[in-house]
Scaffold this motif. Sequence first.
Motif, PDB file in Angstrom:
ATOM      1  N   LEU A 181      16.670  30.636  -2.995  1.00 15.61           N
ATOM      2  CA  LEU A 181      16.139  30.427  -4.340  1.00 15.61           C
ATOM      3  C   LEU A 181      15.016  29.413  -4.339  1.00 15.61           C
ATOM      4  O   LEU A 181      15.078  28.392  -3.643  1.00 15.61           O
ATOM      5  N   TYR A 182      14.000  29.687  -5.158  1.00 15.52           N
ATOM      6  CA  TYR A 182      12.912  28.746  -5.413  1.00 15.52           C
ATOM      7  C   TYR A 182      12.819  28.567  -6.926  1.00 15.52           C
ATOM      8  O   TYR A 182      12.910  29.539  -7.681  1.00 15.52           O
ATOM      9  N   ALA A 183      12.644  27.323  -7.369  1.00 10.80           N
ATOM     10  CA  ALA A 183      12.627  27.038  -8.797  1.00 10.80           C
ATOM     11  C   ALA A 183      11.426  26.168  -9.149  1.00 10.80           C
ATOM     12  O   ALA A 183      10.919  25.404  -8.317  1.00 10.80           O
ATOM     13  N   ASP A 202      24.405  26.781   2.847  1.00 14.22           N
ATOM     14  CA  ASP A 202      24.160  28.005   3.619  1.00 14.22           C
ATOM     15  C   ASP A 202      24.518  29.275   2.853  1.00 14.22           C
ATOM     16  O   ASP A 202      24.328  30.380   3.356  1.00 14.22           O
ATOM     17  N   ASP A 203      25.058  29.116   1.661  1.00 19.30           N
ATOM     18  CA  ASP A 203      25.433  30.293   0.876  1.00 19.30           C
ATOM     19  C   ASP A 203      24.201  30.937   0.261  1.00 19.30           C
ATOM     20  O   ASP A 203      23.491  30.325  -0.534  1.00 19.30           O
ATOM     21  N   GLY A 204      23.947  32.168   0.612  1.00 23.00           N
ATOM     22  CA  GLY A 204      22.826  32.875   0.032  1.00 23.00           C
ATOM     23  C   GLY A 204      23.160  33.375  -1.359  1.00 23.00           C
ATOM     24  O   GLY A 204      24.313  33.660  -1.684  1.00 23.00           O
ATOM     25  N   ALA A 205      22.157  33.478  -2.225  1.00 20.75           N
ATOM     26  CA  ALA A 205      22.346  33.950  -3.592  1.00 20.75           C
ATOM     27  C   ALA A 205      22.104  35.447  -3.657  1.00 20.75           C
ATOM     28  O   ALA A 205      21.255  35.989  -2.943  1.00 20.75           O
ATOM     29  N   CYS A 206      22.854  36.119  -4.530  1.00 20.54           N
ATOM     30  CA  CYS A 206      22.643  37.551  -4.732  1.00 20.54           C
ATOM     31  C   CYS A 206      22.310  37.876  -6.187  1.00 20.54           C
ATOM     32  O   CYS A 206      21.845  38.968  -6.485  1.00 20.54           O
ATOM     33  N   THR A 221      21.111  27.184 -15.352  1.00 23.84           N
ATOM     34  CA  THR A 221      20.932  28.322 -14.463  1.00 23.84           C
ATOM     35  C   THR A 221      22.264  28.637 -13.791  1.00 23.84           C
ATOM     36  O   THR A 221      22.959  27.736 -13.330  1.00 23.84           O
ATOM     37  N   LEU A 222      22.614  29.917 -13.762  1.00 31.23           N
ATOM     38  CA  LEU A 222      23.810  30.375 -13.062  1.00 31.23           C
ATOM     39  C   LEU A 222      23.396  31.094 -11.786  1.00 31.23           C
ATOM     40  O   LEU A 222      22.396  31.826 -11.772  1.00 31.23           O
ATOM     41  N   VAL A 223      24.175  30.881 -10.737  1.00 29.07           N
ATOM     42  CA  VAL A 223      23.904  31.529  -9.454  1.00 29.07           C
ATOM     43  C   VAL A 223      25.193  32.133  -8.922  1.00 29.07           C
ATOM     44  O   VAL A 223      26.243  31.493  -8.941  1.00 29.07           O
ATOM     45  N   ARG A 224      25.086  33.361  -8.463  1.00 23.91           N
ATOM     46  CA  ARG A 224      26.217  34.025  -7.802  1.00 23.91           C
ATOM     47  C   ARG A 224      25.874  34.121  -6.319  1.00 23.91           C
ATOM     48  O   ARG A 224      24.822  34.656  -5.958  1.00 23.91           O
ATOM     49  N   THR A 225      26.732  33.590  -5.473  1.00 18.90           N
ATOM     50  CA  THR A 225      26.475  33.639  -4.045  1.00 18.90           C
ATOM     51  C   THR A 225      26.988  34.938  -3.452  1.00 18.90           C
ATOM     52  O   THR A 225      27.734  35.695  -4.093  1.00 18.90           O
ATOM     53  N   ALA A 231      30.603  35.571  -3.607  1.00 20.49           N
ATOM     54  CA  ALA A 231      31.161  35.770  -4.951  1.00 20.49           C
ATOM     55  C   ALA A 231      31.507  34.463  -5.657  1.00 20.49           C
ATOM     56  O   ALA A 231      32.230  34.468  -6.649  1.00 20.49           O
ATOM     57  N   ASP A 232      30.982  33.332  -5.189  1.00 19.15           N
ATOM     58  CA  ASP A 232      31.152  32.066  -5.910  1.00 19.15           C
ATOM     59  C   ASP A 232      30.093  31.969  -7.006  1.00 19.15           C
ATOM     60  O   ASP A 232      28.922  32.292  -6.784  1.00 19.15           O
ATOM     61  N   VAL A 233      30.510  31.532  -8.186  1.00 17.60           N
ATOM     62  CA  VAL A 233      29.572  31.317  -9.291  1.00 17.60           C
ATOM     63  C   VAL A 233      29.406  29.816  -9.484  1.00 17.60           C
ATOM     64  O   VAL A 233      30.390  29.096  -9.674  1.00 17.60           O
ATOM     65  N   VAL A 234      28.170  29.353  -9.398  1.00 16.06           N
ATOM     66  CA  VAL A 234      27.882  27.933  -9.565  1.00 16.06           C
ATOM     67  C   VAL A 234      26.891  27.760 -10.709  1.00 16.06           C
ATOM     68  O   VAL A 234      26.093  28.661 -11.008  1.00 16.06           O
TER      69      VAL A 234
END
Length: 472
Positions: A392-394, A421-425, A434-438, A441-444
Amino acid sequence: MPDALLALILSHLPGESLAAVVASCQACRQLLPHVADVAVGHLGIPLPAAQKSCEPIARRIEYARRMSARSRCSLAAGRSFSLCISSSGHLFSWGVDVDDDYGVPDDPDELGSPGGAVEQLHRCFVGHLGHGSLWGQAERLPRALVALPQVVEVASGRFHCLLLASDGRLYSWGTGSFGQLGHGDRRPQPRPRHVQGFDGHAVQVACGHDHSLVVSSDGEVFSFGRGNLGQLGQGQMGMRAVPARVCLPPPPSQSVSTQSSSTVSAERVVHVAGGLFHSLAVTDAGDLFSWGSGTNGRLGHGDTIMQLRPRRVAALQSPRIVHASAGCGHSLAVSDKGELFSWGQGHNGRLGHGNQETKMSPALVQGLLGHVIVRAFAGWEHSVALTREGVLYAFGAGDHGALAQAWEEPATPARVCALGDDGACDVAAGAEHTLVRTRAADVVAFEWGLGSQPGARRAGHKMLPLHVFKAV
Protein backbone atom coordinates in the motif's frame (compact mmCIF):
# COMPACT_ATOMS: atom_id res chain seq x y z
CA MET A 1 -16.88 -35.03 -32.33
CA PRO A 2 -20.08 -34.90 -30.24
CA ASP A 3 -21.70 -31.48 -30.13
CA ALA A 4 -21.62 -31.41 -26.31
CA LEU A 5 -17.87 -32.02 -26.25
CA LEU A 6 -17.22 -29.44 -28.96
CA ALA A 7 -19.32 -26.88 -27.09
CA LEU A 8 -17.36 -27.58 -23.91
CA ILE A 9 -14.05 -27.04 -25.71
CA LEU A 10 -15.27 -23.83 -27.35
CA SER A 11 -16.58 -22.51 -24.05
CA HIS A 12 -13.03 -22.37 -22.66
CA LEU A 13 -11.64 -20.25 -25.50
CA PRO A 14 -10.90 -16.56 -24.90
CA GLY A 15 -13.41 -14.21 -26.49
CA GLU A 16 -11.23 -13.22 -29.47
CA SER A 17 -10.24 -16.82 -30.21
CA LEU A 18 -13.85 -17.98 -30.00
CA ALA A 19 -14.91 -15.24 -32.40
CA ALA A 20 -12.22 -16.30 -34.89
CA VAL A 21 -13.20 -19.98 -34.75
CA VAL A 22 -16.89 -19.23 -35.13
CA ALA A 23 -16.22 -16.99 -38.10
CA SER A 24 -14.47 -19.81 -39.95
CA CYS A 25 -16.58 -22.80 -38.89
CA GLN A 26 -20.25 -23.20 -39.73
CA ALA A 27 -20.74 -26.08 -37.29
CA CYS A 28 -19.24 -24.04 -34.46
CA ARG A 29 -21.45 -21.12 -35.35
CA GLN A 30 -24.56 -23.25 -34.99
CA LEU A 31 -23.43 -24.36 -31.53
CA LEU A 32 -23.00 -20.82 -30.21
CA PRO A 33 -26.16 -20.72 -28.03
CA HIS A 34 -25.12 -23.95 -26.33
CA VAL A 35 -21.52 -22.69 -26.00
CA ALA A 36 -22.80 -19.58 -24.26
CA ASP A 37 -24.81 -21.63 -21.75
CA VAL A 38 -21.77 -23.76 -20.93
CA ALA A 39 -19.38 -20.80 -20.77
CA VAL A 40 -21.35 -18.72 -18.27
CA GLY A 41 -23.35 -21.40 -16.48
CA HIS A 42 -20.77 -21.80 -13.71
CA LEU A 43 -20.04 -18.06 -13.32
CA GLY A 44 -23.21 -17.13 -11.47
CA ILE A 45 -23.76 -14.27 -13.93
CA PRO A 46 -26.27 -14.49 -16.78
CA LEU A 47 -25.25 -13.88 -20.36
CA PRO A 48 -25.75 -10.16 -21.03
CA ALA A 49 -28.46 -9.21 -23.49
CA ALA A 50 -27.30 -8.18 -26.94
CA GLN A 51 -26.94 -4.42 -27.28
CA LYS A 52 -27.77 -4.78 -30.94
CA SER A 53 -28.73 -7.68 -33.19
CA CYS A 54 -25.28 -8.04 -34.74
CA GLU A 55 -23.30 -8.11 -31.48
CA PRO A 56 -21.25 -11.35 -31.31
CA ILE A 57 -22.08 -13.80 -28.53
CA ALA A 58 -18.32 -14.16 -27.96
CA ARG A 59 -18.14 -10.54 -26.78
CA ARG A 60 -21.03 -11.08 -24.41
CA ILE A 61 -19.39 -14.21 -22.99
CA GLU A 62 -16.15 -12.32 -22.46
CA TYR A 63 -17.96 -9.60 -20.50
CA ALA A 64 -19.58 -12.17 -18.18
CA ARG A 65 -16.20 -13.79 -17.59
CA ARG A 66 -14.56 -10.47 -16.80
CA MET A 67 -17.23 -9.41 -14.32
CA SER A 68 -17.12 -12.80 -12.62
CA ALA A 69 -13.33 -12.65 -12.21
CA ARG A 70 -13.03 -9.03 -11.05
CA SER A 71 -11.96 -8.09 -7.53
CA ARG A 72 -15.02 -7.36 -5.41
CA CYS A 73 -15.22 -4.83 -2.58
CA SER A 74 -15.31 -6.78 0.69
CA LEU A 75 -14.82 -3.63 2.80
CA ALA A 76 -16.67 -0.33 3.07
CA ALA A 77 -15.79 2.74 5.12
CA GLY A 78 -18.51 5.30 5.81
CA ARG A 79 -18.31 8.59 7.67
CA SER A 80 -17.31 6.85 10.91
CA PHE A 81 -18.57 3.32 10.48
CA SER A 82 -17.31 0.23 8.72
CA LEU A 83 -18.54 -2.88 6.92
CA CYS A 84 -16.75 -6.12 6.15
CA ILE A 85 -17.67 -9.35 4.38
CA SER A 86 -16.15 -12.48 5.86
CA SER A 87 -14.69 -15.24 3.72
CA SER A 88 -17.87 -17.23 4.31
CA GLY A 89 -20.09 -14.45 2.92
CA HIS A 90 -21.37 -13.02 6.22
CA LEU A 91 -21.59 -9.24 6.66
CA PHE A 92 -20.35 -7.40 9.76
CA SER A 93 -20.74 -3.74 10.77
CA TRP A 94 -19.44 -1.53 13.55
CA GLY A 95 -19.02 2.13 14.56
CA VAL A 96 -21.40 5.09 14.31
CA ASP A 97 -21.12 8.78 13.53
CA VAL A 98 -20.98 11.06 16.56
CA ASP A 99 -19.68 14.23 14.94
CA ASP A 100 -21.90 17.22 15.69
CA ASP A 101 -21.93 18.33 12.06
CA TYR A 102 -22.66 14.92 10.56
CA GLY A 103 -24.04 12.79 13.37
CA VAL A 104 -27.67 13.71 12.73
CA PRO A 105 -29.14 12.76 9.34
CA ASP A 106 -31.25 15.14 7.32
CA ASP A 107 -34.89 15.50 8.43
CA PRO A 108 -34.63 13.44 11.65
CA ASP A 109 -38.40 13.49 12.22
CA GLU A 110 -38.81 11.90 8.81
CA LEU A 111 -36.38 9.19 9.83
CA GLY A 112 -38.62 7.88 12.55
CA SER A 113 -36.92 9.38 15.59
CA PRO A 114 -39.48 9.07 18.41
CA GLY A 115 -38.34 12.27 20.05
CA GLY A 116 -37.31 14.32 17.03
CA ALA A 117 -34.52 16.78 17.75
CA VAL A 118 -34.66 16.10 21.49
CA GLU A 119 -33.90 12.42 20.91
CA GLN A 120 -30.74 13.34 19.00
CA LEU A 121 -29.16 14.67 22.16
CA HIS A 122 -29.21 11.26 23.81
CA ARG A 123 -28.91 8.70 21.07
CA CYS A 124 -27.20 8.40 17.70
CA PHE A 125 -28.64 7.40 14.36
CA VAL A 126 -27.47 3.82 13.82
CA GLY A 127 -29.76 2.70 10.98
CA HIS A 128 -26.81 2.34 8.63
CA LEU A 129 -25.37 -0.43 10.83
CA GLY A 130 -28.23 -2.66 9.69
CA HIS A 131 -29.07 -4.31 13.01
CA GLY A 132 -32.73 -3.31 13.17
CA SER A 133 -32.60 -0.03 15.14
CA LEU A 134 -32.71 3.50 13.81
CA TRP A 135 -31.56 5.14 17.02
CA GLY A 136 -29.30 3.66 19.67
CA GLN A 137 -25.73 3.17 20.79
CA ALA A 138 -22.58 2.62 18.82
CA GLU A 139 -21.32 -0.85 17.97
CA ARG A 140 -17.73 -0.82 19.16
CA LEU A 141 -16.96 -4.32 17.89
CA PRO A 142 -17.88 -6.03 14.60
CA ARG A 143 -21.39 -7.47 14.76
CA ALA A 144 -22.88 -9.79 12.16
CA LEU A 145 -26.03 -8.78 10.30
CA VAL A 146 -28.54 -11.61 10.51
CA ALA A 147 -31.03 -13.17 8.08
CA LEU A 148 -29.06 -12.27 4.96
CA PRO A 149 -28.24 -14.29 1.85
CA GLN A 150 -24.59 -14.84 0.99
CA VAL A 151 -23.00 -11.41 0.44
CA VAL A 152 -20.38 -10.88 -2.27
CA GLU A 153 -19.95 -7.08 -2.32
CA VAL A 154 -20.73 -4.09 -0.12
CA ALA A 155 -20.62 -0.29 -0.43
CA SER A 156 -21.36 2.63 1.89
CA GLY A 157 -22.13 6.32 1.61
CA ARG A 158 -22.54 8.88 4.37
CA PHE A 159 -25.42 7.12 6.14
CA HIS A 160 -26.58 4.47 3.68
CA CYS A 161 -25.30 1.12 2.43
CA LEU A 162 -25.72 -1.29 -0.47
CA LEU A 163 -24.96 -4.97 -0.69
CA LEU A 164 -24.83 -7.37 -3.58
CA ALA A 165 -26.02 -10.92 -2.87
CA SER A 166 -24.54 -13.96 -4.61
CA ASP A 167 -27.73 -14.36 -6.66
CA GLY A 168 -27.41 -10.82 -8.08
CA ARG A 169 -30.10 -9.25 -5.90
CA LEU A 170 -29.60 -5.74 -4.56
CA TYR A 171 -30.22 -4.71 -0.93
CA SER A 172 -30.03 -1.32 0.79
CA TRP A 173 -30.44 0.16 4.26
CA GLY A 174 -29.74 3.26 6.33
CA THR A 175 -31.09 6.75 5.75
CA GLY A 176 -33.26 7.38 2.71
CA SER A 177 -33.46 11.17 2.93
CA PHE A 178 -32.73 11.58 -0.78
CA GLY A 179 -34.14 8.31 -2.10
CA GLN A 180 -30.68 6.72 -2.07
CA LEU A 181 -32.10 3.38 -0.89
CA GLY A 182 -34.08 2.95 -4.11
CA HIS A 183 -37.38 1.90 -2.49
CA GLY A 184 -39.46 4.69 -4.01
CA ASP A 185 -39.65 6.79 -0.84
CA ARG A 186 -37.46 8.64 1.65
CA ARG A 187 -38.00 6.38 4.62
CA PRO A 188 -35.06 4.86 6.49
CA GLN A 189 -34.42 1.14 6.63
CA PRO A 190 -32.84 -0.26 9.81
CA ARG A 191 -32.15 -3.62 8.13
CA PRO A 192 -31.08 -4.60 4.60
CA ARG A 193 -34.12 -4.61 2.32
CA HIS A 194 -34.35 -6.01 -1.19
CA VAL A 195 -34.55 -3.22 -3.78
CA GLN A 196 -37.51 -4.46 -5.79
CA GLY A 197 -37.30 -1.53 -8.20
CA PHE A 198 -34.14 -3.06 -9.63
CA ASP A 199 -35.21 -6.19 -11.48
CA GLY A 200 -31.92 -7.00 -13.15
CA HIS A 201 -28.93 -9.05 -12.02
CA ALA A 202 -26.46 -6.71 -10.28
CA VAL A 203 -22.73 -7.31 -10.67
CA GLN A 204 -21.30 -4.24 -8.88
CA VAL A 205 -22.48 -1.63 -6.38
CA ALA A 206 -21.07 1.75 -5.32
CA CYS A 207 -22.18 4.60 -3.09
CA GLY A 208 -21.59 8.32 -3.30
CA HIS A 209 -22.18 10.60 -0.35
CA ASP A 210 -25.97 10.48 -0.76
CA HIS A 211 -26.46 8.62 -4.03
CA SER A 212 -26.16 5.04 -5.26
CA LEU A 213 -24.82 3.34 -8.39
CA VAL A 214 -25.38 -0.21 -9.66
CA VAL A 215 -23.97 -2.09 -12.65
CA SER A 216 -26.22 -4.78 -14.14
CA SER A 217 -25.12 -8.01 -15.80
CA ASP A 218 -25.95 -6.35 -19.13
CA GLY A 219 -23.24 -3.75 -18.46
CA GLU A 220 -25.67 -0.92 -17.82
CA VAL A 221 -25.48 1.62 -14.99
CA PHE A 222 -28.42 2.52 -12.75
CA SER A 223 -28.44 5.44 -10.32
CA PHE A 224 -30.73 6.79 -7.60
CA GLY A 225 -30.63 9.16 -4.66
CA ARG A 226 -29.48 12.74 -4.44
CA GLY A 227 -28.93 14.42 -7.80
CA ASN A 228 -28.77 18.11 -6.97
CA LEU A 229 -25.52 18.57 -8.91
CA GLY A 230 -26.05 16.03 -11.67
CA GLN A 231 -24.35 13.13 -9.90
CA LEU A 232 -27.07 10.73 -11.05
CA GLY A 233 -26.25 11.29 -14.72
CA GLN A 234 -29.94 11.40 -15.66
CA GLY A 235 -29.75 14.66 -17.61
CA GLN A 236 -31.38 16.73 -14.89
CA MET A 237 -30.88 17.81 -11.30
CA GLY A 238 -33.02 16.46 -8.51
CA MET A 239 -33.75 13.43 -6.39
CA ARG A 240 -34.66 10.02 -7.75
CA ALA A 241 -36.01 7.39 -5.36
CA VAL A 242 -35.98 4.37 -7.69
CA PRO A 243 -33.16 3.01 -9.88
CA ALA A 244 -33.02 4.58 -13.33
CA ARG A 245 -30.69 3.76 -16.20
CA VAL A 246 -27.76 6.02 -17.00
CA CYS A 247 -27.06 6.23 -20.74
CA LEU A 248 -23.48 6.54 -21.93
CA PRO A 249 -22.82 8.30 -25.24
CA PRO A 250 -21.67 6.22 -28.23
CA PRO A 251 -17.97 6.10 -29.20
CA PRO A 252 -16.78 9.18 -31.14
CA SER A 253 -16.38 7.09 -34.29
CA GLN A 254 -19.97 5.88 -34.21
CA SER A 255 -22.60 7.89 -35.97
CA VAL A 256 -25.34 9.13 -33.69
CA SER A 257 -27.79 8.56 -36.49
CA THR A 258 -27.16 4.81 -36.41
CA GLN A 259 -27.53 4.41 -32.66
CA SER A 260 -29.34 6.79 -30.35
CA SER A 261 -27.43 7.48 -27.11
CA SER A 262 -30.79 8.00 -25.41
CA THR A 263 -31.84 4.39 -25.92
CA VAL A 264 -28.75 2.22 -25.58
CA SER A 265 -25.18 2.42 -24.31
CA ALA A 266 -22.53 1.63 -26.90
CA GLU A 267 -20.10 0.18 -24.34
CA ARG A 268 -20.61 -2.07 -21.36
CA VAL A 269 -19.64 -0.71 -17.96
CA VAL A 270 -17.33 -2.82 -15.79
CA HIS A 271 -16.86 -0.49 -12.81
CA VAL A 272 -18.52 2.54 -11.19
CA ALA A 273 -17.52 4.86 -8.34
CA GLY A 274 -19.37 7.57 -6.44
CA GLY A 275 -17.94 10.66 -4.73
CA LEU A 276 -19.42 13.58 -2.85
CA PHE A 277 -21.20 15.12 -5.85
CA HIS A 278 -19.78 13.25 -8.82
CA SER A 279 -19.66 9.77 -10.36
CA LEU A 280 -17.27 7.76 -12.53
CA ALA A 281 -17.73 4.76 -14.83
CA VAL A 282 -15.18 2.52 -16.57
CA THR A 283 -16.19 0.57 -19.68
CA ASP A 284 -14.99 -2.73 -21.11
CA ALA A 285 -13.25 -0.73 -23.83
CA GLY A 286 -11.13 1.03 -21.20
CA ASP A 287 -12.87 4.39 -21.46
CA LEU A 288 -13.60 6.54 -18.40
CA PHE A 289 -16.77 8.60 -18.10
CA SER A 290 -17.56 11.21 -15.45
CA TRP A 291 -20.56 13.32 -14.53
CA GLY A 292 -21.89 15.57 -11.78
CA SER A 293 -20.26 18.59 -10.15
CA GLY A 294 -17.21 19.90 -11.96
CA THR A 295 -15.89 21.97 -9.04
CA ASN A 296 -12.09 21.86 -8.75
CA GLY A 297 -11.91 19.94 -12.02
CA ARG A 298 -12.89 16.65 -10.38
CA LEU A 299 -14.51 15.41 -13.61
CA GLY A 300 -11.22 15.65 -15.50
CA HIS A 301 -12.49 17.61 -18.50
CA GLY A 302 -10.17 20.58 -18.05
CA ASP A 303 -12.89 22.84 -16.65
CA THR A 304 -15.31 23.18 -13.75
CA ILE A 305 -18.52 22.75 -15.74
CA MET A 306 -21.24 20.54 -14.29
CA GLN A 307 -22.12 17.51 -16.41
CA LEU A 308 -25.69 16.22 -16.15
CA ARG A 309 -24.92 13.20 -18.30
CA PRO A 310 -21.84 10.96 -18.62
CA ARG A 311 -19.02 12.52 -20.61
CA ARG A 312 -15.95 10.66 -21.82
CA VAL A 313 -12.70 11.85 -20.19
CA ALA A 314 -10.77 12.70 -23.34
CA ALA A 315 -7.42 13.02 -21.58
CA LEU A 316 -7.53 9.30 -20.71
CA GLN A 317 -8.49 7.86 -24.09
CA SER A 318 -4.96 6.67 -24.80
CA PRO A 319 -4.30 4.57 -21.68
CA ARG A 320 -6.84 1.82 -21.13
CA ILE A 321 -8.51 2.46 -17.75
CA VAL A 322 -9.43 -0.54 -15.60
CA HIS A 323 -10.36 0.99 -12.24
CA ALA A 324 -11.44 4.36 -10.82
CA SER A 325 -12.37 5.93 -7.49
CA ALA A 326 -14.11 9.18 -6.52
CA GLY A 327 -13.46 11.14 -3.33
CA CYS A 328 -14.77 14.33 -1.83
CA GLY A 329 -13.33 16.60 -4.51
CA HIS A 330 -10.81 14.44 -6.35
CA SER A 331 -10.67 11.40 -8.61
CA LEU A 332 -8.29 8.52 -9.25
CA ALA A 333 -7.92 6.15 -12.22
CA VAL A 334 -5.72 3.10 -12.83
CA SER A 335 -4.58 2.02 -16.29
CA ASP A 336 -4.02 -1.51 -17.54
CA LYS A 337 -0.29 -0.79 -17.37
CA GLY A 338 -0.47 -0.20 -13.63
CA GLU A 339 -0.25 3.59 -13.81
CA LEU A 340 -2.14 5.86 -11.43
CA PHE A 341 -3.72 9.13 -12.56
CA SER A 342 -5.23 11.74 -10.26
CA TRP A 343 -7.02 15.05 -10.65
CA GLY A 344 -9.33 17.51 -8.93
CA GLN A 345 -8.89 19.23 -5.56
CA GLY A 346 -5.26 19.00 -4.47
CA HIS A 347 -5.56 20.27 -0.89
CA ASN A 348 -3.65 18.17 1.65
CA GLY A 349 -1.63 16.60 -1.14
CA ARG A 350 -4.34 14.03 -1.88
CA LEU A 351 -3.37 13.91 -5.58
CA GLY A 352 0.16 12.69 -4.83
CA HIS A 353 2.00 15.16 -7.06
CA GLY A 354 4.17 16.67 -4.35
CA ASN A 355 2.10 19.83 -3.94
CA GLN A 356 -1.41 21.00 -3.12
CA GLU A 357 -2.29 22.28 -6.57
CA THR A 358 -5.65 21.55 -8.15
CA LYS A 359 -5.54 19.57 -11.40
CA MET A 360 -8.28 20.16 -13.96
CA SER A 361 -7.23 17.16 -16.04
CA PRO A 362 -5.83 13.72 -15.17
CA ALA A 363 -2.11 13.73 -14.36
CA LEU A 364 0.20 10.75 -13.96
CA VAL A 365 1.38 10.20 -10.38
CA GLN A 366 5.12 10.14 -10.97
CA GLY A 367 5.94 8.90 -7.49
CA LEU A 368 4.44 5.50 -8.29
CA LEU A 369 6.21 4.85 -11.57
CA GLY A 370 7.92 1.49 -11.38
CA HIS A 371 5.10 0.01 -9.32
CA VAL A 372 2.17 -1.87 -10.84
CA ILE A 373 -0.96 -0.37 -9.31
CA VAL A 374 -4.03 -2.59 -9.55
CA ARG A 375 -6.58 -0.51 -7.62
CA ALA A 376 -6.81 2.93 -6.01
CA PHE A 377 -9.09 4.28 -3.30
CA ALA A 378 -10.10 7.92 -2.83
CA GLY A 379 -11.10 8.85 0.71
CA TRP A 380 -12.48 12.17 1.84
CA GLU A 381 -9.13 13.97 1.66
CA HIS A 382 -6.65 11.13 1.27
CA SER A 383 -5.78 8.45 -1.27
CA VAL A 384 -4.48 4.89 -1.13
CA ALA A 385 -2.95 2.82 -3.94
CA LEU A 386 -2.64 -0.97 -3.93
CA THR A 387 0.13 -2.70 -5.91
CA ARG A 388 0.10 -6.10 -7.54
CA GLU A 389 2.29 -7.40 -4.71
CA GLY A 390 -0.16 -6.24 -2.03
CA VAL A 391 1.86 -3.19 -0.96
CA LEU A 392 0.00 0.00 0.00
CA TYR A 393 0.99 3.58 -0.75
CA ALA A 394 -0.88 6.50 0.82
CA PHE A 395 -0.92 10.28 0.46
CA GLY A 396 -3.05 13.24 1.49
CA ALA A 397 -4.68 14.21 4.80
CA GLY A 398 -3.49 12.05 7.65
CA ASP A 399 -4.43 14.04 10.73
CA HIS A 400 -6.76 11.29 11.91
CA GLY A 401 -4.33 8.51 11.21
CA ALA A 402 -6.13 7.51 8.02
CA LEU A 403 -2.81 7.07 6.22
CA ALA A 404 -1.01 5.07 8.88
CA GLN A 405 1.84 7.50 8.27
CA ALA A 406 3.37 10.40 10.10
CA TRP A 407 1.00 12.97 11.56
CA GLU A 408 1.98 15.39 8.81
CA GLU A 409 0.41 15.09 5.35
CA PRO A 410 2.54 13.44 2.65
CA ALA A 411 1.98 15.04 -0.74
CA THR A 412 3.72 12.19 -2.55
CA PRO A 413 2.97 8.47 -2.19
CA ALA A 414 4.50 6.96 0.93
CA ARG A 415 4.63 3.23 1.59
CA VAL A 416 2.46 1.96 4.44
CA CYS A 417 4.91 -0.09 6.47
CA ALA A 418 2.65 -0.70 9.48
CA LEU A 419 1.24 -3.90 7.95
CA GLY A 420 4.60 -5.63 8.22
CA ASP A 421 4.95 -8.61 5.92
CA ASP A 422 1.21 -9.06 5.49
CA GLY A 423 0.18 -8.11 1.99
CA ALA A 424 -3.12 -6.30 1.42
CA CYS A 425 -5.84 -7.64 -0.86
CA ASP A 426 -8.60 -5.06 -0.31
CA VAL A 427 -8.90 -1.50 1.00
CA ALA A 428 -11.67 0.94 1.87
CA ALA A 429 -10.91 4.65 2.27
CA GLY A 430 -13.47 6.52 4.38
CA ALA A 431 -13.84 10.08 5.56
CA GLU A 432 -11.13 9.92 8.19
CA HIS A 433 -10.18 6.26 8.40
CA THR A 434 -8.90 3.46 6.22
CA LEU A 435 -9.68 -0.25 6.41
CA VAL A 436 -7.30 -2.89 5.09
CA ARG A 437 -7.90 -6.59 4.55
CA THR A 438 -4.73 -8.66 4.45
CA ARG A 439 -4.19 -11.80 2.44
CA ALA A 440 -4.46 -13.70 5.71
CA ALA A 441 -8.04 -12.34 6.12
CA ASP A 442 -7.09 -9.98 8.98
CA VAL A 443 -8.98 -6.67 8.98
CA VAL A 444 -7.05 -3.73 10.38
CA ALA A 445 -8.07 -0.08 10.79
CA PHE A 446 -6.01 3.09 10.58
CA GLU A 447 -7.78 6.03 12.19
CA TRP A 448 -7.86 8.47 15.06
CA GLY A 449 -9.80 6.21 17.35
CA LEU A 450 -11.65 8.92 19.25
CA GLY A 451 -15.35 8.22 19.62
CA SER A 452 -17.05 4.95 18.81
CA GLN A 453 -15.05 3.72 15.85
CA PRO A 454 -12.36 1.14 16.75
CA GLY A 455 -9.29 3.19 16.02
CA ALA A 456 -5.58 3.32 15.67
CA ARG A 457 -3.29 3.90 18.61
CA ARG A 458 -1.04 6.90 18.50
CA ALA A 459 2.64 6.27 19.21
CA GLY A 460 4.65 9.48 19.04
CA HIS A 461 3.81 10.94 15.65
CA LYS A 462 2.61 7.75 14.02
CA MET A 463 -0.67 5.90 14.00
CA LEU A 464 -0.48 2.20 14.72
CA PRO A 465 -3.05 -0.09 13.09
CA LEU A 466 -5.68 -1.74 15.21
CA HIS A 467 -6.46 -5.36 14.43
CA VAL A 468 -10.27 -5.41 14.21
CA PHE A 469 -10.98 -9.10 13.64
CA LYS A 470 -10.28 -12.16 11.52
CA ALA A 471 -12.75 -12.10 8.63
CA VAL A 472 -13.04 -15.80 7.95
